[in-house]
Design an enzyme around this catalytic site. Structure first.
Site, mmCIF file in Angstrom:
data_model
loop_
_atom_site.group_PDB
_atom_site.id
_atom_site.type_symbol
_atom_site.label_atom_id
_atom_site.label_comp_id
_atom_site.label_asym_id
_atom_site.label_seq_id
_atom_site.Cartn_x
_atom_site.Cartn_y
_atom_site.Cartn_z
ATOM 1 N N ARG A 45 12.136 3.224 1.934
ATOM 2 C CA ARG A 45 11.737 2.271 2.981
ATOM 3 C C ARG A 45 12.961 1.274 3.408
ATOM 4 N NH1 ARG A 45 6.051 -0.973 4.282
ATOM 5 N NH2 ARG A 45 5.687 1.144 5.164
ATOM 6 N N HIS A 64 7.655 6.553 10.665
ATOM 7 C CA HIS A 64 6.714 6.491 9.510
ATOM 8 C C HIS A 64 5.799 7.729 9.269
ATOM 9 C CE1 HIS A 64 4.750 5.061 6.188
ATOM 10 N NE2 HIS A 64 4.138 3.675 6.766
ATOM 11 N N LYS A 115 24.117 -4.969 4.874
ATOM 12 C CA LYS A 115 23.165 -3.695 4.710
ATOM 13 C C LYS A 115 23.972 -2.352 4.605
ATOM 14 C CE LYS A 115 19.456 -6.233 6.751
ATOM 15 N NZ LYS A 115 19.282 -6.985 8.219
ATOM 16 N N ARG A 156 0.843 -1.134 -0.005
ATOM 17 C CA ARG A 156 0.129 -0.060 -0.016
ATOM 18 C C ARG A 156 0.977 1.296 0.200
ATOM 19 N NH1 ARG A 156 -4.448 -0.818 3.625
ATOM 20 N NH2 ARG A 156 -3.374 -2.926 3.915
ATOM 21 N N THR A 157 1.888 1.317 0.914
ATOM 22 C CA THR A 157 2.600 2.465 0.938
ATOM 23 C C THR A 157 3.446 2.769 -0.417
ATOM 24 O OG1 THR A 157 2.953 1.902 3.250
ATOM 25 C CG2 THR A 157 4.513 3.744 2.167
#
Ligand code: NCD
Length: 330
Positions: free
Chosen positions: A118, A146, A96, A68-69
């Site tokens: 994100r 967020h 990472k 959705r985001t």
């Protein structure tokens, strides 16, 4: 080539990035919500469009799964005429830190105006923002923040109840792992609402007290007098070990059903950022109850809020002239 700007825009939001709600003033939040209100109207009208991002490139960089985001940011950018590139990056097999910075330098060389990020590590989005010339929007970093979710939640509440100030809002469920909870607490506190968190002791950490919220471990007690009941998903992917005995047990004590909801104010409204685990944190019928549930409105407000945020940032993005050194190592 992307247009260069020599001075900042004239809006009330003078920052190049949106990394979190922390540090934003009530005026900045109010401004973004007011702008978003205009985009709700625009989105509902078939004819109107905006060209605020025409000729600009927006990169959606998602190191974590999202439906959705990511879609919401994509639609928002396209509605304003941007060229949108979606990048999903699997983090499992790579170190990472290295990947993040390498990716930042690579993307910077492509001259995007905005990067939506994100990442599963708290702080990763802020680190990336220091290495690029584009404006950066945090679409969720680890358990940290967020911000667009908190803004869209605020817009949803404000449009329905007319204000945020003076309301009592309960955030229920997996508080410990929730960036949505953190951003909402920061925003609601800044805008004069009272926040309660309701969770089993294993899912609420002690730093919550420092954030100025009331902590409840009994849901019925915690819901008394609440205007808004915001349910949160059990974030199993962030749990190492067992935080709840079973999802059945969890639902019994912390799942929202009609009986527990009756402890809140008579017309209390229900929210959930999604994705929902029906029957785990919320009763399925209640989630779909059009009189009480704002869940679908939240999704609609998400697009408008992201349009407002991107438009505000783009005013403040100053890309270097062609030929300038663009890499910010160190
Ligand atoms: C939230 C997130 O990713 O933090 N979801 C979302 O943005 N729609 C909440 C969640 O995943 O539970």
């Amino acid at each position: 080539m992307t247009e260069s700007k020599t001075h900042k825009g004239s809006s009330l939001y003078q920052r190049r990035h949106l990394l979190g709600i922390e540090g934003l003033t009530a005026q900045e939040i109010g401004y973004l919500l007011d702008q978003a209100d205009k985009f709700v109207t625009l989105n509902r009208s078939a004819k109107e469009t905006s060209d605020s991002l025409k000729g600009r490139t927006v990169i959606n960089l998602f190191f974590e799964n999202s439906t959705r985001t990511r879609t919401s940011f994509e639609i928002a950018a396209k509605r304003m005429g941007a060229d949108v590139v979606n990048m999903s990056v699997a983090t499992s097999s790579v170190k990472k830190g290295e990947t993040l910075l390498d990716t930042a330098y690579t993307l910077n060389a492509m001259h995007p105006s905005l990067i939506v990020v994100r990442h599963n590590e708290s702080g990763a989005v802020s680190l990336l923002s220091q290495k690029v010339d584009a404006g950066v929007l945090n679409a969720g970093d680890g358990r940290h923040e967020h911000p667009t979710q908190a803004l869209l939640d605020a817009l949803t509440i404000r449009r329905r109840l007319g204000t945020l100030s003076g309301l009592t809002v309960a955030l229920c469920g997996d508080i410990t792992h929730s960036r949505v909870a953190r951003s909402n607490i920061l925003l609601l506190n800044t805008m004069g609402a009272r926040v309660r968190v309701i969770a089993p002791p294993t899912l609420v950490s002690s730093d919550m007290e420092r954030m100025g919220v009331e902590i409840h471990t009994d849901m019925r007690q915690g819901l008394k007098g609440c205007d808004i009941v915001m349910m949160l998903r059990l974030q199993m992917e962030r749990m190492q070990g067992s935080f709840v005995p079973s999802t059945r047990e969890y639902y019994r004590f912390f799942g929202l059903d009609a009986e527990k909801l009756s402890c809140a104010k008579p017309n209390a409204l229900i929210m959930h950022p999604g994705p929902m685990n029906r029957g785990v944190e919320i009763d399925s019928e209640l989630a779909d109850d059009e009189d009480r549930s704002l869940i679908r409105t939240q999704v609609e407000m998400g697009v408008a809020v992201r349009m407002a945020c991107m438009e505000a940032l783009i005013e403040n993005v100053v890309l270097p002239e062609s030929g300038e050194e663009r890499f910010k190592h160190g």
